[in-house]
Design a protein around this motif. Structure first.
Motif, short mmCIF file in Angstrom:
data_model
loop_
_atom_site.label_atom_id
_atom_site.label_comp_id
_atom_site.label_asym_id
_atom_site.label_seq_id
_atom_site.Cartn_x
_atom_site.Cartn_y
_atom_site.Cartn_z
N ALA A 1 -74.82 -0.60 9.39
CA ALA A 1 -73.64 -1.21 10.01
C ALA A 1 -73.88 -2.70 10.28
O ALA A 1 -72.99 -3.53 10.08
N THR A 2 -75.08 -3.04 10.71
CA THR A 2 -75.42 -4.45 10.95
C THR A 2 -75.42 -5.24 9.65
O THR A 2 -74.90 -6.37 9.60
N LEU A 3 -76.01 -4.67 8.60
CA LEU A 3 -76.01 -5.35 7.30
C LEU A 3 -74.59 -5.62 6.82
O LEU A 3 -74.27 -6.74 6.39
N LEU A 4 -73.75 -4.60 6.88
CA LEU A 4 -72.37 -4.78 6.41
C LEU A 4 -71.60 -5.75 7.30
O LEU A 4 -70.81 -6.55 6.81
N GLY A 5 -71.84 -5.69 8.61
CA GLY A 5 -71.17 -6.61 9.52
C GLY A 5 -71.57 -8.05 9.29
O GLY A 5 -70.72 -8.95 9.26
#
Length: 86
Positions: free
Chosen positions: A28-32
């Motif tokens: 989720a952090t990577l995509l965000g």
């Protein structure tokens, strides 16, 4: 008939939940981060979103993973604790 559950299974399940939670937060952090930054400002010769999501974020998560593994995941004995002697 009831079977006695091995206590190692409870520890292994806790590790499974912890690892999937950590991995989900990581993705989720990577995509965000990738979605939040544009292409123009370059960092390390790459677009900012690539540099942050592919280089910086993984390093930060690996550093964050070290204390999690040391504190929250205990060592599990792989040998049979209830060895029978003839």
């Amino acid at each position: 008939m009831q079977f006695e559950e091995d206590p190692r299974i409870k520890v292994a399940r806790k590790g499974l939940v912890l690892s999937w939670t950590f991995y989900s937060v990581f993705l989720a952090t990577l995509l965000g981060v990738a979605a939040a930054f544009g292409n123009e400002p370059l960092m390390f010769g790459l677009p900012r979103w690539v540099a942050l999501s592919c280089l910086i974020v993984p390093v930060l998560f690996v550093v964050a993973l070290i204390p999690i593994v040391e504190k929250l995941i205990p060592d599990i004995s792989l040998s049979n604790d209830k060895e029978e002697t003839p």
